[in-house]
Design an enzyme around this catalytic site. Structure first.
Site, PDB file in Angstrom:
ATOM      1  N   SER A  92     -16.836  -3.962  28.603  1.00  0.00           N
ATOM      2  CA  SER A  92     -17.767  -3.963  27.465  1.00  0.00           C
ATOM      3  C   SER A  92     -17.005  -3.609  26.195  1.00  0.00           C
ATOM      4  CB  SER A  92     -18.860  -2.924  27.727  1.00  0.00           C
ATOM      5  OG  SER A  92     -19.620  -2.734  26.562  1.00  0.00           O
ATOM      6  N   TYR A 134     -21.668   5.609  29.601  1.00  0.00           N
ATOM      7  CA  TYR A 134     -21.457   4.153  29.745  1.00  0.00           C
ATOM      8  C   TYR A 134     -20.125   3.755  29.112  1.00  0.00           C
ATOM      9  CZ  TYR A 134     -22.645  -0.867  29.547  1.00  0.00           C
ATOM     10  OH  TYR A 134     -22.651  -2.240  29.685  1.00  0.00           O
TER      11      TYR A 134
HETATM   12  P1  NAD Z   1     -29.052  -6.744  33.873  1.00  0.00           P
HETATM   13  O1  NAD Z   1     -29.718  -5.412  33.965  1.00  0.00           O
HETATM   14  O2  NAD Z   1     -29.847  -7.943  33.474  1.00  0.00           O
HETATM   15  O3  NAD Z   1     -28.312  -7.071  35.248  1.00  0.00           O
HETATM   16  C1  NAD Z   1     -27.740  -6.103  36.057  1.00  0.00           C
HETATM   17  C2  NAD Z   1     -28.068  -6.465  37.509  1.00  0.00           C
HETATM   18  O4  NAD Z   1     -27.356  -5.542  38.351  1.00  0.00           O
HETATM   19  C3  NAD Z   1     -29.559  -6.320  37.827  1.00  0.00           C
HETATM   20  O5  NAD Z   1     -30.059  -7.495  38.423  1.00  0.00           O
HETATM   21  C4  NAD Z   1     -29.596  -5.139  38.799  1.00  0.00           C
HETATM   22  O6  NAD Z   1     -30.608  -5.251  39.790  1.00  0.00           O
HETATM   23  C5  NAD Z   1     -28.218  -5.209  39.409  1.00  0.00           C
HETATM   24  N1  NAD Z   1     -27.828  -3.909  39.973  1.00  0.00           N
HETATM   25  C6  NAD Z   1     -28.039  -2.688  39.436  1.00  0.00           C
HETATM   26  N2  NAD Z   1     -27.579  -1.744  40.259  1.00  0.00           N
HETATM   27  C7  NAD Z   1     -27.061  -2.381  41.335  1.00  0.00           C
HETATM   28  C8  NAD Z   1     -26.465  -1.948  42.539  1.00  0.00           C
HETATM   29  N3  NAD Z   1     -26.293  -0.641  42.808  1.00  0.00           N
HETATM   30  N4  NAD Z   1     -26.061  -2.873  43.432  1.00  0.00           N
HETATM   31  C9  NAD Z   1     -26.229  -4.201  43.189  1.00  0.00           C
HETATM   32  N5  NAD Z   1     -26.800  -4.675  42.066  1.00  0.00           N
HETATM   33  C10 NAD Z   1     -27.219  -3.775  41.153  1.00  0.00           C
HETATM   34  O7  NAD Z   1     -27.845  -6.489  32.871  1.00  0.00           O
HETATM   35  P2  NAD Z   1     -26.847  -7.469  32.119  1.00  0.00           P
HETATM   36  O8  NAD Z   1     -26.958  -7.133  30.680  1.00  0.00           O
HETATM   37  O9  NAD Z   1     -26.984  -8.875  32.565  1.00  0.00           O
HETATM   38  O10 NAD Z   1     -25.464  -6.835  32.604  1.00  0.00           O
HETATM   39  C11 NAD Z   1     -24.519  -7.462  33.444  1.00  0.00           C
HETATM   40  C12 NAD Z   1     -23.193  -6.757  33.236  1.00  0.00           C
HETATM   41  O11 NAD Z   1     -22.757  -6.964  31.890  1.00  0.00           O
HETATM   42  C13 NAD Z   1     -23.242  -5.241  33.430  1.00  0.00           C
HETATM   43  O12 NAD Z   1     -22.040  -4.810  34.036  1.00  0.00           O
HETATM   44  C14 NAD Z   1     -23.333  -4.723  32.015  1.00  0.00           C
HETATM   45  O13 NAD Z   1     -22.882  -3.390  31.925  1.00  0.00           O
HETATM   46  C15 NAD Z   1     -22.424  -5.704  31.315  1.00  0.00           C
HETATM   47  N6  NAD Z   1     -22.555  -5.811  29.861  1.00  0.00           N
HETATM   48  C16 NAD Z   1     -23.728  -6.197  29.283  1.00  0.00           C
HETATM   49  C17 NAD Z   1     -23.787  -6.321  27.895  1.00  0.00           C
HETATM   50  C18 NAD Z   1     -25.036  -6.746  27.192  1.00  0.00           C
HETATM   51  O14 NAD Z   1     -25.016  -6.825  25.958  1.00  0.00           O
HETATM   52  N7  NAD Z   1     -26.109  -7.046  27.892  1.00  0.00           N
HETATM   53  C19 NAD Z   1     -22.657  -6.045  27.115  1.00  0.00           C
HETATM   54  C20 NAD Z   1     -21.484  -5.651  27.746  1.00  0.00           C
HETATM   55  C21 NAD Z   1     -21.447  -5.559  29.114  1.00  0.00           C
END
Ligand code: NAD
Length: 285
Positions: free
Chosen positions: A167, A180
């Site tokens: 991130s 985080y």
């Molecule tokens: P999201 O919440 O839509 O997706 C995360 C998924 O992970 C969910 O479906 C959840 O059920 C699953 N999950 C949670 N805990 C789990 C576990 N213990 N075992 C298996 N699955 C599990 O979030 P997102 O925004 O699509 O994030 C995806 C990745 O991108 C994450 O690593 C997040 O930190 C990273 N990220 C997101 C952003 C953003 O702007 N959204 C920015 C930087 C990084």
């Protein structure tokens, strides 16, 4: 959205995407499936995993939805057995499961002396260790454990790779979210460590560092529930993103496919690619 370039060597590969039921990782699964990979969508939420897998199958791909907890070795071992039996050994692992938790988050950006007596606030002094631990476990152990389980199947097989999801806050911490930020910094650091550790057995390891994308995990922070408008924090993010907007999930997939393909990025190893609309390049002035 169709990717304008799809490296040919992803076709037929077995790709495992953790967190694949979520917003960004479902898009990763779609891109890999559209490039011809056989995709295992892993998620804590069985229904979310299966819904994405069903969508991929409706697009003509071979895909399965698998309930798996990235924090439980037994759950991952069972998932790996199913993936191996139904799709074959894993070639590509996308460690996408991750996220933040309110208990690892402070109320304010800066501490002021008068905050100490205000019980309505969560300051640095009130952060709940269990909340901080939850976030470190989910992002760091949640990357390490699936790597232990699926990378074992990659050893000595050509064209295998791991793509972690870091991130922006790994480069410089964002205010309010120390857990985080630290946990994603650990993911970036671990990406480099793994790239070195696995270099002699042919597994490349890289990461993407997304900027800001509106998804389920950050919706409450970025969209005011009552008005549906951007919160002050969301406006600040957009102001600090030179391109002046949030990213769209499909804008990560070109980088994902590039890193997944040995043809396209065969000598790229141990890097963390920002996909951020210029956020990390901008000093704010
Ligand atoms: P999201 O919440 O839509 O997706 C995360 C998924 O992970 C969910 O479906 C959840 O059920 C699953 N999950 C949670 N805990 C789990 C576990 N213990 N075992 C298996 N699955 C599990 O979030 P997102 O925004 O699509 O994030 C995806 C990745 O991108 C994450 O690593 C997040 O930190 C990273 N990220 C997101 C952003 C953003 O702007 N959204 C920015 C930087 C990084």
């Amino acid at each position: 959205m169709t990717i304008p370039f799809t490296p040919a060597d992803i076709k037929g590969k077995v790709a495992v995407v953790t967190g694949g039921g979520g917003v960004l990782c479902a898009e990763f699964a779609r891109a890999l499936a559209d490039a011809g990979a056989r995709v295992a969508v892993l998620d804590l939420k069985a229904e979310a995993a299966e819904a994405v897998a069903a969508e991929l199958r409706s697009r003509g791909a071979q895909a399965i939805g698998v309930a798996a907890n990235v924090l439980e070795r037994a759950s991952l071992d069972a998932a790996a057995d199913r993936v191996a039996a139904e799709l074959g050994p894993c070639d590509l692992l996308v460690n996408g499961a991750g996220g933040n938790h309110p208990r690892g988050t402070t109320s304010k950006e800066w501490l002021e002396a008068e905050d100490l007596g205000d019980t309505s606030l969560t300051t640095i002094f009130d952060l709940d260790p269990s909340g901080v631990k939850f976030v470190f476990d989910l992002n760091f152990l949640g990357t390490l454990l699936p790597t232990q389980v699926f990378a074992r199947q990659m050893v000595g097989r050509p064209g295998c790779g791991i793509i972690n999801v870091s991130s922006m806050n790994a480069f410089r911490p964002l205010t309010k979210i120390p857990a985080y930020s630290g946990a994603k910094a650990a993911v970036s650091n671990f990406t480099q460590w793994l790239a070195v550790h696995f270099a002699k057995v042919g597994i490349r390891v890289n990461a993407m560092a997304p900027g800001f994308f509106l998804t389920a995990q950050n919706h409450k922070l970025l969209i005011d529930e009552a008005s549906g408008e951007f919160t002050a924090r969301a406006r600040k993010i957009v102001e600090h993103t030179p391109m002046g907007r949030f990213g769209e999930a499909h804008e990560l997939t070109g980088t994902l496919l590039w890193l997944a393909s040995s043809q396209a990025s065969g000598f790229v190893n141990g890097i963390v690619v920002p996909v951020d609309g210029g956020f990390s390049a901008y000093s704010g002035v």
